[in-house]
Design a protein around this motif. Structure first.
Motif, PDB file in Angstrom:
ATOM      1  N   PHE A 365      58.445  -2.470 -32.060  1.00  0.00           N
ATOM      2  CA  PHE A 365      58.337  -1.577 -33.213  1.00  0.00           C
ATOM      3  C   PHE A 365      57.769  -0.205 -32.846  1.00  0.00           C
ATOM      4  O   PHE A 365      57.842   0.733 -33.644  1.00  0.00           O
ATOM      5  CB  PHE A 365      57.508  -2.219 -34.328  1.00  0.00           C
ATOM      6  N   MET A 366      57.198  -0.069 -31.635  1.00  0.00           N
ATOM      7  CA  MET A 366      56.672   1.225 -31.198  1.00  0.00           C
ATOM      8  C   MET A 366      57.569   1.898 -30.164  1.00  0.00           C
ATOM      9  O   MET A 366      57.223   2.945 -29.641  1.00  0.00           O
ATOM     10  CB  MET A 366      55.271   1.059 -30.618  1.00  0.00           C
ATOM     11  N   SER A 367      58.706   1.285 -29.862  1.00  0.00           N
ATOM     12  CA  SER A 367      59.596   1.815 -28.832  1.00  0.00           C
ATOM     13  C   SER A 367      60.664   2.717 -29.446  1.00  0.00           C
ATOM     14  O   SER A 367      61.041   2.561 -30.599  1.00  0.00           O
ATOM     15  CB  SER A 367      60.269   0.667 -28.069  1.00  0.00           C
ATOM     16  N   GLY A 368      61.151   3.638 -28.628  1.00  0.00           N
ATOM     17  CA  GLY A 368      62.275   4.485 -29.034  1.00  0.00           C
ATOM     18  C   GLY A 368      61.848   5.684 -29.866  1.00  0.00           C
ATOM     19  O   GLY A 368      60.654   6.003 -30.004  1.00  0.00           O
ATOM     20  N   SER A 369      62.830   6.334 -30.430  1.00  0.00           N
ATOM     21  CA  SER A 369      62.600   7.513 -31.265  1.00  0.00           C
ATOM     22  C   SER A 369      63.726   7.608 -32.284  1.00  0.00           C
ATOM     23  O   SER A 369      64.701   6.862 -32.220  1.00  0.00           O
ATOM     24  CB  SER A 369      62.547   8.787 -30.409  1.00  0.00           C
ATOM     25  N   PHE A 370      63.571   8.532 -33.219  1.00  0.00           N
ATOM     26  CA  PHE A 370      64.631   8.741 -34.202  1.00  0.00           C
ATOM     27  C   PHE A 370      64.751  10.230 -34.486  1.00  0.00           C
ATOM     28  O   PHE A 370      63.824  11.007 -34.243  1.00  0.00           O
ATOM     29  CB  PHE A 370      64.387   7.943 -35.484  1.00  0.00           C
ATOM     30  N   ASP A 371      65.918  10.600 -34.975  1.00  0.00           N
ATOM     31  CA  ASP A 371      66.210  11.999 -35.271  1.00  0.00           C
ATOM     32  C   ASP A 371      66.056  12.232 -36.771  1.00  0.00           C
ATOM     33  O   ASP A 371      66.617  11.484 -37.581  1.00  0.00           O
ATOM     34  CB  ASP A 371      67.641  12.328 -34.824  1.00  0.00           C
ATOM     35  N   TRP A 372      65.279  13.262 -37.125  1.00  0.00           N
ATOM     36  CA  TRP A 372      65.088  13.599 -38.533  1.00  0.00           C
ATOM     37  C   TRP A 372      65.314  15.098 -38.697  1.00  0.00           C
ATOM     38  O   TRP A 372      64.516  15.911 -38.239  1.00  0.00           O
ATOM     39  CB  TRP A 372      63.686  13.206 -39.001  1.00  0.00           C
ATOM     40  N   GLY A 380      56.394   5.611 -31.175  1.00  0.00           N
ATOM     41  CA  GLY A 380      55.049   5.273 -30.716  1.00  0.00           C
ATOM     42  C   GLY A 380      54.014   6.300 -31.141  1.00  0.00           C
ATOM     43  O   GLY A 380      52.914   5.947 -31.594  1.00  0.00           O
ATOM     44  N   ARG A 381      54.352   7.576 -31.009  1.00  0.00           N
ATOM     45  CA  ARG A 381      53.419   8.639 -31.416  1.00  0.00           C
ATOM     46  C   ARG A 381      53.163   8.577 -32.925  1.00  0.00           C
ATOM     47  O   ARG A 381      52.046   8.854 -33.394  1.00  0.00           O
ATOM     48  CB  ARG A 381      54.008   9.997 -31.047  1.00  0.00           C
ATOM     49  N   LEU A 382      54.195   8.238 -33.685  1.00  0.00           N
ATOM     50  CA  LEU A 382      54.045   8.153 -35.138  1.00  0.00           C
ATOM     51  C   LEU A 382      53.058   7.052 -35.514  1.00  0.00           C
ATOM     52  O   LEU A 382      52.222   7.216 -36.413  1.00  0.00           O
ATOM     53  CB  LEU A 382      55.416   7.889 -35.774  1.00  0.00           C
TER      54      LEU A 382
END
Length: 532
Positions: A365-372, A380-382
């Motif tokens: 649940f802390m892996s990867g990223s998304f585009d907004w 993870g930073r979020l």
């Protein structure tokens, strides 16, 4: 006389048989090109596999990209190795027995071939029933600009129902035709408009290339206009991206500094071992993750957070009882003593775990990223930002709504008066130091997800933590929050302009000038701080 329906059925079956045979022949021809193991012939084989549309083509291409496509010279076969280690005949899909992968020759690939593989995989999966796979395929075609996929793009666009996928397909189509001088001018201008709407770095590069190469006045004018618009958009996007990075950095600073603000504010102790509390929290996370069975790996952080708090708090109590309580009112001696403690803790951890960095893996649940809206946000930073908010809120609740918080605030404001009212200041000092150290341990859990765990982990944050505390106001949590935000955001905004080192120097100069005017920081405490 044979009935018409039977004739139709026989015709359909015959055509399907012929189509299957033709596809099998196409796969055979494509696989034959891999035997030479020469880059130009391998690229021809990739194109032939993509054009065949065979069901096993994606598996073969994926194996080629992962260096799992092999040549069996003895039996004159092309085989691929699955991720499980089985060997599969690329032509028939049958599992091979009695063959060792080590005895076979790998089909070599280079970067150009990998791009060709990505393009071929994109064209093969454009019609996938999974929207995410279609989206990834369209993006692969956009980056590869594979003209052979144009027909497949048009076919898929005609009946695509997902708006996101349809837009990605249009962008991939625009990337192909915008540089094609044989395409009508109106279509190329429309392609430029589609790329302009995309507005990212890839689109800018493609439009720059179009403006440089085209001789068509209408296309050139549209490209120049789009370039100016995208550059202006990217400037603001970079500013927003740096603001997001700044908030992320501020959350890390807040977690590292908020415990220091408590101990410094209550006891006036310059604790140079605070960074080692952060380090202990990170190593606790590493131990928990190593000890838990793989089935429970997703719960490692849930176990590590309270355990890291307890470990750091216990070590903090030991430091306060054994060292610091004998040095109250002597800030220089406490600085030197805690610096010595920090060296002892570093060496102790180095002796137990070694000097090498330890890697802590992030849960799913802390892996990867998304585009907004064009901004890349790391998951993870979020979560670390969310953790910083939760820790800050919990500390505020503990200080405002508990008897311990009331006593600690009383000691912070006026130690003598608090002692006269029957408050055990020595006990408050001990528990305040434990609380500050425990929060630092929680910061170590967060830092283990974005940084390598090493004996020197805390040293990279101790100076910044002191800067945050001094800027915000000693002992004031709201000041610590604001100080962390100011330093985190300012640092990330200055880095692209003047560089990381000069940015740090400029911030340090600004803080020195600021505390000349406001020695007690943004939020000055009243009471004991005034008495001093």
């Amino acid at each position: 006389m044979i009935s018409t329906p039977l004739v139709r059925l026989a015709t359909i079956l015959f055509l399907l048989f012929c189509s299957t045979m033709a596809r099998a022949d196409a796969v055979d021809d494509a696989l034959a090109k891999f035997f030479d193991d020469k880059f130009p012939r391998t690229e021809q084989g990739i194109d032939a596999l993509a054009a065949s549309g065979a069901a096993n083509a994606p598996a073969i291409l994926e194996a080629l990209g992962d260096n799992r496509l092999l040549i069996d010279q003895a039996d004159h076969l092309i085989v691929y190795q699955t991720t499980g280690g089985d060997l599969i005949n690329a032509k028939t899909g049958e599992k091979l027995a009695g063959v060792e992968a080590g005895a076979l020759k790998k089909v070599r690939v280079n970067n150009a071939l990998r791009r060709a593989i990505d393009a071929a995989m994109g064209s093969l999966t454009l019609a996938s029933p999974d929207p995410q796979k279609r989206l990834a395929a369209a993006d692969a075609v956009f980056k590869a600009r594979d003209a052979t996929a144009l027909k497949a793009l048009d076919v898929q666009l005609a009946h695509e129902a997902d708006p996101r996928v349809a837009e990605a397909l249009r962008q991939a189509r625009a990337a192909i035709i915008v540089l094609d001088s044989s395409t009508p001018s109106a279509d190329r201008v429309a392609a430029v408009a589609t790329l302009k709407a995309r507005g990212d770095q890839d689109a800018q590069s493609l439009i720059d290339e179009t403006a440089a190469k085209t001789d068509d006045p209408a296309v050139k004018a549209a490209a120049l206009d789009a370039m100016a618009a995208i550059k202006a958009h990217l400037v603001w996007l970079n500013v927003l991206q740096n603001l997001i990075y700044g908030v992320s950095a501020a959350s890390v600073l807040l977690l590292a500094a908020i415990g220091l603000a408590i101990t410094f504010g209550v006891m006036g102790v310059i604790n140079m071992a605070h960074g080692e509390m952060v380090m202990l929290g990170a190593y606790t996370t590493f131990i928990v993750q190593s000890a838990l069975p793989p089935a429970f790996s997703q719960w490692s952080l849930a176990v590590a957070l309270p355990l890291a708090f307890l470990v750091a708090a216990v070590v903090g109590i030991a430091i306060e009882r054994l060292v610091i309580r004998f040095l109250y009112g002597r800030p220089l001696e406490t600085l030197l003593a805690t610096w010595g403690v920090s060296l002892i803790l570093q060496q102790g951890v180095r002796s137990l775990f070694g000097a090498n960095n330890r890697q802590v893996s992030a849960p799913d649940f802390m892996s990867g990223s998304f585009d907004w809206a064009g901004l890349q946000i790391t998951t993870g930073r979020l979560w670390i930002v969310a953790l910083a908010i939760i820790v800050f809120a919990a500390l505020q609740l503990a200080l405002r709504a508990t008897s311990f918080g009331l006593r600690m605030r009383a000691v912070t404001q006026n130690r003598r008066m608090a002692a006269a009212m029957g408050i055990s200041t020595s006990r408050i000092d001990m528990f305040a130091f434990a609380l500050g150290s425990g929060v630092a341990g929680v910061a170590g859990v967060a830092l283990s997800q974005i940084d390598n765990v090493s004996p020197n982990l805390g040293q990279g944050y101790i100076i910044d933590s002191f800067m945050v505390v001094v800027l915000g106001g000693v002992g004031n949590l709201w000041g610590t929050l604001l100080g962390a935000l100011v330093l985190g955001v300012a640092n990330k905004l200055l880095e692209p302009v003047i560089g990381a080192v000069l940015g740090k120097i400029l911030l340090l100069v600004c803080i020195i000038l600021f505390i000349q005017k406001r020695p007690r920081g943004l939020f000055a405490l009243k009471g004991r701080a005034v008495e001093a």
